[in-house]
Structure formats: structure tokens, C-alpha cells
Design a protein around this motif. Structure first.
Motif, PDB file in Angstrom:
ATOM      1  N   ALA A  47      -6.656 -12.035   3.249  1.00  0.00           N
ATOM      2  CA  ALA A  47      -6.921 -11.081   2.644  1.00  0.00           C
ATOM      3  C   ALA A  47      -6.496  -9.628   3.570  1.00  0.00           C
ATOM      4  CB  ALA A  47      -8.548 -10.938   2.694  1.00  0.00           C
ATOM      5  N   VAL A  48      -6.445  -8.612   3.080  1.00  0.00           N
ATOM      6  CA  VAL A  48      -6.153  -7.384   3.861  1.00  0.00           C
ATOM      7  C   VAL A  48      -7.695  -6.769   4.094  1.00  0.00           C
ATOM      8  CG1 VAL A  48      -5.044  -5.046   4.128  1.00  0.00           C
ATOM      9  CG2 VAL A  48      -4.054  -7.292   2.686  1.00  0.00           C
ATOM     10  N   PHE A  49      -7.824  -6.302   5.468  1.00  0.00           N
ATOM     11  CA  PHE A  49      -9.103  -5.625   5.588  1.00  0.00           C
ATOM     12  C   PHE A  49      -8.691  -4.021   5.803  1.00  0.00           C
ATOM     13  CE2 PHE A  49      -9.971  -9.764   6.926  1.00  0.00           C
ATOM     14  CZ  PHE A  49     -11.135  -9.809   6.887  1.00  0.00           C
ATOM     15  N   ILE A  50      -9.487  -3.360   4.680  1.00  0.00           N
ATOM     16  CA  ILE A  50      -9.417  -1.631   4.811  1.00  0.00           C
ATOM     17  C   ILE A  50     -10.557  -0.976   4.513  1.00  0.00           C
ATOM     18  CG2 ILE A  50      -7.110  -2.202   3.499  1.00  0.00           C
ATOM     19  CD1 ILE A  50      -8.659  -1.487   0.864  1.00  0.00           C
ATOM     20  N   SER A  51     -10.517   0.238   4.884  1.00  0.00           N
ATOM     21  CA  SER A  51     -11.557   1.380   4.179  1.00  0.00           C
ATOM     22  C   SER A  51     -10.783   2.300   3.420  1.00  0.00           C
ATOM     23  CB  SER A  51     -12.294   1.810   5.489  1.00  0.00           C
ATOM     24  OG  SER A  51     -13.093   2.871   5.235  1.00  0.00           O
ATOM     25  N   ALA A  52     -11.151   2.235   2.253  1.00  0.00           N
ATOM     26  CA  ALA A  52     -10.460   3.139   1.506  1.00  0.00           C
ATOM     27  C   ALA A  52     -10.896   4.597   1.679  1.00  0.00           C
ATOM     28  CB  ALA A  52     -10.535   2.860  -0.005  1.00  0.00           C
ATOM     29  N   ASP A  53     -12.019   4.796   2.052  1.00  0.00           N
ATOM     30  CA  ASP A  53     -12.579   6.110   2.277  1.00  0.00           C
ATOM     31  C   ASP A  53     -11.959   6.824   3.368  1.00  0.00           C
ATOM     32  OD1 ASP A  53     -14.547   8.144   1.537  1.00  0.00           O
ATOM     33  OD2 ASP A  53     -15.920   7.559   3.133  1.00  0.00           O
ATOM     34  N   LYS A  54     -12.275   5.968   4.618  1.00  0.00           N
ATOM     35  CA  LYS A  54     -11.431   6.333   5.900  1.00  0.00           C
ATOM     36  C   LYS A  54     -10.049   6.090   6.224  1.00  0.00           C
ATOM     37  CE  LYS A  54     -15.902   6.980   7.188  1.00  0.00           C
ATOM     38  NZ  LYS A  54     -16.738   8.373   7.246  1.00  0.00           N
ATOM     39  N   ARG A  55      -9.465   5.553   5.179  1.00  0.00           N
ATOM     40  CA  ARG A  55      -8.113   5.392   4.981  1.00  0.00           C
ATOM     41  C   ARG A  55      -7.455   4.502   6.099  1.00  0.00           C
ATOM     42  NH1 ARG A  55      -5.098   9.424   1.498  1.00  0.00           N
ATOM     43  NH2 ARG A  55      -6.751  10.598   0.517  1.00  0.00           N
ATOM     44  N   PHE A  56      -8.217   3.516   6.551  1.00  0.00           N
ATOM     45  CA  PHE A  56      -7.922   2.369   7.444  1.00  0.00           C
ATOM     46  C   PHE A  56      -7.162   1.231   6.620  1.00  0.00           C
ATOM     47  CE2 PHE A  56     -12.177   3.382  10.051  1.00  0.00           C
ATOM     48  CZ  PHE A  56     -11.727   4.507  10.522  1.00  0.00           C
ATOM     49  N   GLY A  57      -6.001   0.678   7.600  1.00  0.00           N
ATOM     50  CA  GLY A  57      -5.336  -0.234   6.979  1.00  0.00           C
ATOM     51  C   GLY A  57      -4.533  -0.085   5.733  1.00  0.00           C
ATOM     52  N   LEU A  58      -4.355   1.147   5.215  1.00  0.00           N
ATOM     53  CA  LEU A  58      -3.691   1.282   4.035  1.00  0.00           C
ATOM     54  C   LEU A  58      -2.093   1.035   4.207  1.00  0.00           C
ATOM     55  CD1 LEU A  58      -5.201   4.575   2.635  1.00  0.00           C
ATOM     56  CD2 LEU A  58      -5.858   2.182   2.501  1.00  0.00           C
ATOM     57  N   GLU A  59      -1.590   1.269   5.499  1.00  0.00           N
ATOM     58  CA  GLU A  59      -0.052   0.991   6.002  1.00  0.00           C
ATOM     59  C   GLU A  59       0.025  -0.581   5.613  1.00  0.00           C
ATOM     60  OE1 GLU A  59       3.458   1.813   5.553  1.00  0.00           O
ATOM     61  OE2 GLU A  59       2.014   3.463   5.588  1.00  0.00           O
ATOM     62  N   THR A  60      -0.742  -1.357   6.225  1.00  0.00           N
ATOM     63  CA  THR A  60      -1.007  -2.571   6.075  1.00  0.00           C
ATOM     64  C   THR A  60      -0.730  -3.165   4.502  1.00  0.00           C
ATOM     65  OG1 THR A  60      -1.665  -3.042   8.406  1.00  0.00           O
ATOM     66  CG2 THR A  60      -1.640  -4.921   6.802  1.00  0.00           C
ATOM     67  N   LEU A  61      -1.486  -2.604   3.862  1.00  0.00           N
ATOM     68  CA  LEU A  61      -1.721  -2.800   2.403  1.00  0.00           C
ATOM     69  C   LEU A  61      -0.602  -2.702   1.717  1.00  0.00           C
ATOM     70  CD1 LEU A  61      -3.615  -3.675   0.094  1.00  0.00           C
ATOM     71  CD2 LEU A  61      -4.336  -1.248  -0.064  1.00  0.00           C
ATOM     72  N   ARG A  62      -0.159  -1.479   2.065  1.00  0.00           N
ATOM     73  CA  ARG A  62       1.370  -1.186   1.159  1.00  0.00           C
ATOM     74  C   ARG A  62       2.386  -2.310   1.368  1.00  0.00           C
ATOM     75  NH1 ARG A  62      -0.118   4.285   3.009  1.00  0.00           N
ATOM     76  NH2 ARG A  62      -0.481   5.538   1.140  1.00  0.00           N
ATOM     77  N   GLN A  63       2.536  -2.884   2.616  1.00  0.00           N
ATOM     78  CA  GLN A  63       3.364  -3.963   2.906  1.00  0.00           C
ATOM     79  C   GLN A  63       3.049  -5.137   2.152  1.00  0.00           C
ATOM     80  OE1 GLN A  63       3.484  -3.988   7.133  1.00  0.00           O
ATOM     81  NE2 GLN A  63       4.167  -1.995   7.687  1.00  0.00           N
ATOM     82  N   ARG A  64       1.734  -5.544   2.135  1.00  0.00           N
ATOM     83  CA  ARG A  64       1.339  -6.615   1.596  1.00  0.00           C
ATOM     84  C   ARG A  64       1.480  -6.605   0.055  1.00  0.00           C
ATOM     85  NH1 ARG A  64      -2.133  -9.874   4.272  1.00  0.00           N
ATOM     86  NH2 ARG A  64      -2.167 -11.282   2.341  1.00  0.00           N
ATOM     87  N   LEU A  65       1.286  -5.108  -0.453  1.00  0.00           N
ATOM     88  CA  LEU A  65       1.582  -5.042  -1.803  1.00  0.00           C
ATOM     89  C   LEU A  65       2.965  -5.350  -2.245  1.00  0.00           C
ATOM     90  CD1 LEU A  65      -0.527  -1.790  -2.965  1.00  0.00           C
ATOM     91  CD2 LEU A  65      -1.059  -4.255  -3.577  1.00  0.00           C
ATOM     92  N   ALA A  66       4.029  -4.862  -1.351  1.00  0.00           N
ATOM     93  CA  ALA A  66       5.409  -4.945  -1.648  1.00  0.00           C
ATOM     94  C   ALA A  66       5.700  -6.720  -1.672  1.00  0.00           C
ATOM     95  CB  ALA A  66       6.123  -4.396  -0.579  1.00  0.00           C
ATOM     96  N   GLN A  67       4.988  -7.361  -0.786  1.00  0.00           N
ATOM     97  CA  GLN A  67       5.115  -9.033  -0.837  1.00  0.00           C
ATOM     98  C   GLN A  67       4.765  -9.331  -1.943  1.00  0.00           C
ATOM     99  OE1 GLN A  67       3.721 -10.453   3.017  1.00  0.00           O
ATOM    100  NE2 GLN A  67       4.855  -9.005   4.051  1.00  0.00           N
ATOM    101  N   LEU A  68       3.414  -8.910  -2.458  1.00  0.00           N
ATOM    102  CA  LEU A  68       2.968  -9.500  -3.628  1.00  0.00           C
ATOM    103  C   LEU A  68       3.563  -9.294  -4.862  1.00  0.00           C
ATOM    104  CD1 LEU A  68       0.105 -10.860  -5.031  1.00  0.00           C
ATOM    105  CD2 LEU A  68      -0.703  -8.502  -5.125  1.00  0.00           C
ATOM    106  N   VAL A  69       3.977  -7.952  -4.836  1.00  0.00           N
ATOM    107  CA  VAL A  69       5.230  -7.703  -6.246  1.00  0.00           C
ATOM    108  C   VAL A  69       6.237  -8.567  -6.339  1.00  0.00           C
ATOM    109  CG1 VAL A  69       6.237  -5.681  -7.266  1.00  0.00           C
ATOM    110  CG2 VAL A  69       4.035  -5.211  -6.514  1.00  0.00           C
ATOM    111  N   ARG A  70       6.871  -8.479  -5.229  1.00  0.00           N
ATOM    112  CA  ARG A  70       8.234  -9.180  -5.142  1.00  0.00           C
ATOM    113  C   ARG A  70       7.994 -11.024  -5.505  1.00  0.00           C
ATOM    114  NH1 ARG A  70      13.042  -8.311  -3.494  1.00  0.00           N
ATOM    115  NH2 ARG A  70      14.488 -10.025  -2.910  1.00  0.00           N
ATOM    116  N   TYR A  71       6.735 -11.492  -5.027  1.00  0.00           N
ATOM    117  CA  TYR A  71       6.313 -12.886  -5.425  1.00  0.00           C
ATOM    118  C   TYR A  71       6.073 -12.863  -7.020  1.00  0.00           C
ATOM    119  CZ  TYR A  71       3.652 -17.001  -5.792  1.00  0.00           C
ATOM    120  OH  TYR A  71       2.885 -18.157  -6.344  1.00  0.00           O
ATOM    121  N   ALA A  72       5.316 -12.160  -7.408  1.00  0.00           N
ATOM    122  CA  ALA A  72       5.016 -11.906  -8.702  1.00  0.00           C
ATOM    123  C   ALA A  72       6.330 -11.934  -9.664  1.00  0.00           C
ATOM    124  CB  ALA A  72       3.881 -10.996  -9.214  1.00  0.00           C
TER     125      ALA A  72
END
Length: 571
Positions: A542-567
Motif C-alpha cells: 500500500a501507499v501511505f498518504i494524507s490527501a488533505d496535508k498532501r503527504f506522499g502524493l509524489e510517491t503515489l503518482r509514481q506508483r500509479l504510473a506502475q499500476l497503469v502500465r501493468y494494467a
């Protein structure tokens, strides 16, 4: 012929006539009773060897005569005058007792449920004189006078010694009772209730709700989580939760969900607190709703109806309103039966005479036609969405649907990632209509900018009503047609693990299996280290984030790119 209520088994026709003659009596408007009427009721009660209750309105007319205790002969709530919490019902009960004792709790509860002006209990003693036909005559030995009082604690008390719901006099002679100023007593009580009612209404203009929870096949923690969620649903719908009544049952009562005693407690609690709506924590059948409303005397709704009400408030787009109306009509259709006498009258006017059809059947047909028309529009909406998806696929734009439990922070995350301006609030189902935005992320291999489409979908909830699943299938298809899913979880919620299971259960019931999913554990700024450690152990990917405080969003973008490529590669 005047109706005699209660247990009439074994009564002679002459005894029934004596009871019916009570209807012809008239009491003074300013007196609770008269010596003559009290002695007459006592004589009849002794003759039939059963308690007798006479219900009197403020004009002194006898409106109901019953054989049995106040509990056994009480007026059904729906037949009582509906004056509201600031008024008494305008009816008093004069009841006989064959045992020399104060009124018991069952009689006092019946008084509270009917909101009687007063309950008068006449204790009868048998005289040594014989009647002409045999048997002893009876007379009033002592009396008790009971009436409601304000419950200043706003908390239901079962014990009569709490003094929280009613007041009972000490033993009175009949002479003292008949000389009481009845109007002065009642007007004083109603002035108190009116002051309390005005104070309650000053700070609220919404439903005052009594919650009912039934624990049958669940753990205490799951039961508590369910009730807390229901309270949040009611608050989101605009209601105020006054109190929760709970019952543990091995088997749900088929007629009333809870037992008869608990129904009485619910009715009395609602009466005491001034509630105007009762909400159950489970789906109710149409028959159960009718039975409960008849016995409680208030509107009764279930969890699904609360969710439908929230959806109706939240829907903004034409598509959302369309789907909500469809869900509401499908929910309403089987519940039209038995909605009072108005539904069973024949229609009037040209074309409705003769055998005709009942108003109920007419309304049911009209709703069925409306459902068919809405279903057609939903199908068109479905086709329109399908065309939009095909266009995206034609341009090879990967799509990703944000899913999760309601109030997990999906819309906040969409806003944080795409600078969208979707409405967000700390409420269940704050957003209902799906919102689609473009997001540019780096390609997982080349690092070049890549555009994907993010769709914020309607929030899920434990045991999402089937009618909503069906009505929102056009919206939920965004989930099944997406290349991948981003499952957002509110890690700060005490029941976050249960919420994950609920979402996974709903996804598994989709007609088409959705694409691969990634879990994003949100609101990490609001959790302790123990919860974080447990979550990392259970969901290492899992990716650990805080959408309200904008923590971990850069990591999330990178992981989303991997997820989309895999899908997209898997597709």
C-alpha cells in the motif's frame, strides 16, 4: 352499537349492555369523575370480576370502554389525536383494579404512550351485600391519580421510583379525588410541556431521531461500529440523534424485529424525549414498518431509506437525480400496501366508475410506468457513458477509478492530484456524482509525461442497498470499465479493516470483474504509530498518504504510473 374493547370472553349479554350504557354517561368538564360514575364502574367491574377502563375526553364524553387493564385496552397510537410533544392527548382513563395496590408500571407506561391527561385507578372492595341475582356488590375503597411529568434528564427510566416520566399520588379517598380541579391540573401540565417544547424547538428545525439497534449475528464491536455509522448517516441526512435503544436477540422477530416489550420501550422513550422519527439499523419489510408504526405511533424508517434520503440531497447532475429517483421508486413500490384508508378508495371522475381499480392500484401502476421510463433513461445514460469510454480507449488514454468507503477522502485526493474543485466535507456521501479529470504522471519506464483519466466514484458503504446498486449501475460501470482501481482507505477510522472488507465485497459482486487495484491508506496524519505498523504489516504494497496535508502524493503518482502500465499491458 357501541364497541366494547378488550377481553369479552364469558360475558353475558346483560353485562355487555351494562358496559355499553357507560357510553351514555356525561361527566362534568372540570371534574376528573363523579362519585356516581366511579361507583357504577366499580359495580360493573365486580359483577364481571375483571378490570374495566373508561376513556373520557375533555368534554366529559365516554369515547372508549374496555374490559382489561389500561395496557390491554389502550387506544392505538394512530387513533389518538396528534397534538405534538407540547400537548396531552385530551383523554383520561378511569380504570378499576380488583387488587388493593397502586397502579403498576404497565398501566403507567400505557398512560405515557397515549399521553393521557390523567390515569385514575379505582381500587375496589367487595361489600357484604348480595345482588338480587347473586354475587357480591363492590364499591370504591381508595383511588390513585397519576399523570405525566417533564423528564428533565431527557433519559428514559424504566423504574417508576425515578420520577422521570410520571407522578403517582398516594392513596386518596373518592371524595378527595372528585373534588380535584381537573382543568387546573391539565392546563398546568400543558403549560410546562409547552415551555419545554419551545425550548427544544428553538435550536432545531430537523428530525429528532431515536435509533434502534438489534444485535443478532455480529460481534459487539461490529454492532457498535454499525450504530455509530448509522448515527453519522442520520446526522448527514439532517437529523438529530437523541438516544439509541439496543436489543440482543438470537432471532429477529418476524413482525416487529424486536420483541413486544422492547416496542413498548421504544414508544415510551420516543414519547419521553419528544422524538418524531424512529430509525432501525437494518432493512425492514413493508409489513414490519406498518406494524411498528401502528404500535409506536411515529414514522419508522430503515437504514436504506436514510441512505436514499442522503442521495436525494446530494445528487446535483441530471444523471444523479435520475438514478436517485429510480432507486427511491423501486424502494417505495412494495411499500405502498396498507398506507391507510386513502389508498383503498375507488378513484373518482370519468372513466373510473364501475368496478374500476383502487387508488392503491392506480398509484402502483403510475409508479411502475415511471420506473420503466426512468429505466429507459438510465439505459441511455449507460450507452452515453459507454461511448465516452470508447473514445478514450480509441485515443489510448488509460483510465483509473478512485473507489473506497464513503468519507475515505476520495474527492479530497482527486482535488489534490488534479486541482479539481470537487465539493468535500467530513460527511458520509458528501459527493455523489462521478467526476472525471485528467492527470499527468511520468511514464513508469521512460519517465516521459503521460496523461491518464481519474474518475471519482460514489462512496461505498457496508451492505450497500441492492436498489442503489441497481440504479447506479451506469455510474458503477466506471469502476468495472476502468483499466485499474485506486482503493482509498480512511486509516484513521476505528473500523478501517472492516471498511476494506466491505469495499472488496461490493467489488466482488460487480457484474464485470474490475481491473487491478492499488490500496492508498489515507489520513496518516491522524493515526498513531501502532496503527501504522499494523497497516504496513497487513498491506505491505500500500501507499501511505494524507490527501488533505498532501503527504506522499509524489510517491503515489509514481506508483500509479506502475499500476497503469501493468494494467494496460495485461489488457
Amino acid at each position: 352499537m357501541e364497541t366494547i374493547y378488550g377481553n369479552l370472553q364469558g360475558l353475558k349479554s346483560s353485562q355487555l349492555k351494562q358496559l355499553q350504557r357507560l357510553y351514555h354517561q356525561r361527566l362534568p368538564g372540570d371534574r376528573i369523575t363523579t362519585p356516581e360514575f366511579a361507583q357504577r364502574v366499580a359495580a360493573i367491574s365486580t359483577d364481571i370480576n375483571q378490570p374495566v377502563c373508561a376513556y373520557v375526553n375533555r368534554r366529559g364524553q365516554i369515547i372508549r370502554v374496555g374490559v382489561g387493564t389500561p395496557r390491554q385496552t389502550q387506544i392505538p397510537p394512530l387513533e389518538l389525536p396528534r397534538y405534538g410533544a407540547e400537548r396531552l392527548s385530551g383523554i383520561r382513563c378511569i380504570a378499576t383494579q380488583l387488587k388493593p395496590e397502586p397502579p403498576n408500571e404497565a398501566a403507567l407506561t400505557a398512560m405515557a404512550l397515549q399521553r393521557l391527561d390523567t390515569l385514575v385507578v379505582l381500587n375496589i372492595a367487595r361489600s357484604g351485600f348480595q345482588k338480587r341475582g347473586g354475587g357480591a356488590t363492590g364499591y370504591v375503597k381508595e383511588t390513585y391519580l397519576a399523570h405525566l411529568v417533564l423528564n428533565t434528564n431527557q433519559e428514559f427510566k424504566q423504574s417508576t421510583d425515578s420520577g422521570a416520566t410520571w407522578s403517582v399520588s398516594s392513596s386518596l379517598s373518592l371524595d378527595i379525588l372528585v373534588n380535584q380541579d381537573f382543568l387546573d391540573l391539565v392546563e398546568g401540565l400543558e403549560a410546562e410541556f409547552r415551555r419545554e417544547f419551545v425550548a427544544q424547538q428553538a435550536d432545531t428545525d430537523h428530525d429528532r431521531v431515536l435509533l434502534v439497534g438489534v444485535m443478532s449475528d455480529t460481534t459487539p464491536q461490529q454492532f457498535q461500529d454499525t450504530l455509530e455509522e448509522l448515527a453519522r448517516l442520520v446526522n448527514t441526512a439532517g437529523g438529530e440523534v437523541l438516544q439509541t435503544v439496543k436489543q440482543k436477540r438470537s432471532r429477529i422477530h418476524p413482525q416487529t424485529v424486536v420483541g413486544e416489550g422492547k416496542v413498548q420501550e421504544i414508544a415510551l422513550t420516543a414519547q419521553t424525549l419528544g422524538a418524531n422519527l424512529v430509525v432501525f439499523d437494518r432493512d425492514l419489510s413493508p409489513a414490519q414498518v406498518r406494524n411498528l408504526e401502528t404500535q409506536i405511533g411515529l414514522r419508522v424508517v430503515d437504514r436504506t431509506e436514510v441512505i436514499l434520503d442522503i442521495f436525494a440531497q446530494r445528487a446535483q447532475s441530471r444523471a444523479g437525480k435520475l438514478q436517485v429517483e429510480l432507486a427511491q421508486l423501486e424502494y417505495m413500490l412494495p411499500r405502498l400496501t396498507g398506507r391507510g384508508q386513502a389508498m383503498s378508495r375507488l378513484g373518482g371522475g370519468i372513466g373510473t366508475r364501475g368496478p374500476g381499480e383502487t387508488k392503491l392500484e392506480t398509484e402502483r401502476r403510475a409508479i411502475s410506468r415511471r420506473i420503466a421510463r426512468l429505466q429507459q433513461e438510465v439505459d441511455q445514460l449507460q450507452a452515453h457513458r459507454s461511448r465516452l469510454r470508447q473514445q478514450r480507449q480509441h485515443h489510448e488514454v488509460p483510465s483509473l477509478a478512485i473507489v473506497g468507503y464513503t468519507n475515505a477522502g476520495k474527492s479530497t485526493l482527486l482535488n489534490a492530484l488534479t486541482n479539481a474543485e470537487v465539493y468535500t466535507a467530513d460527511q458520509l456521501f458528501a459527493t455523489l456524482d462521478p467526476t472525471t479529470r485528467r492527470l499527468v504522471i511520468p511514464d513508469a519506464v521512460t519517465g516521459e509525461p503521460q496523461t491518464i483519466v481519474l474518475t471519482d466514484t460514489v462512496g461505498f458503504i457496508h451492505e450497500l442497498p441492492a436498489s442503489l446498486m441497481d440504479a447506479f449501475r451506469a455510474t458503477l460501470e466506471e469502476v468495472t470499465e476502468a483499466d485499474a482501481l485506486l482503493h482509498v482507505v480512511d486509516l484513521s477510522h476505528p473500523a478501517w479493516q472492516s471498511q476494506i472488507r466491505s469495499v472488496m465485497s461490493i467489488l466482488s459482486e460487480m457484474p464485470v470483474a474490475p481491473g487491478p487495484a492499488m490500496v492508498a491508506l489515507n489520513k496518516i496524519d491522524q493515526v498513531d504509530s501502532d496503527t501504522l505498523a499494523l497497516a504496513q504489516e497487513e498491506f505491505p504494497q500500500a501507499v501511505f498518504i494524507s490527501a488533505d496535508k498532501r503527504f506522499g502524493l509524489e510517491t503515489l503518482r509514481q506508483r500509479l504510473a506502475q499500476l497503469v502500465r501493468y494494467a494496460t499491458a495485461a489488457a
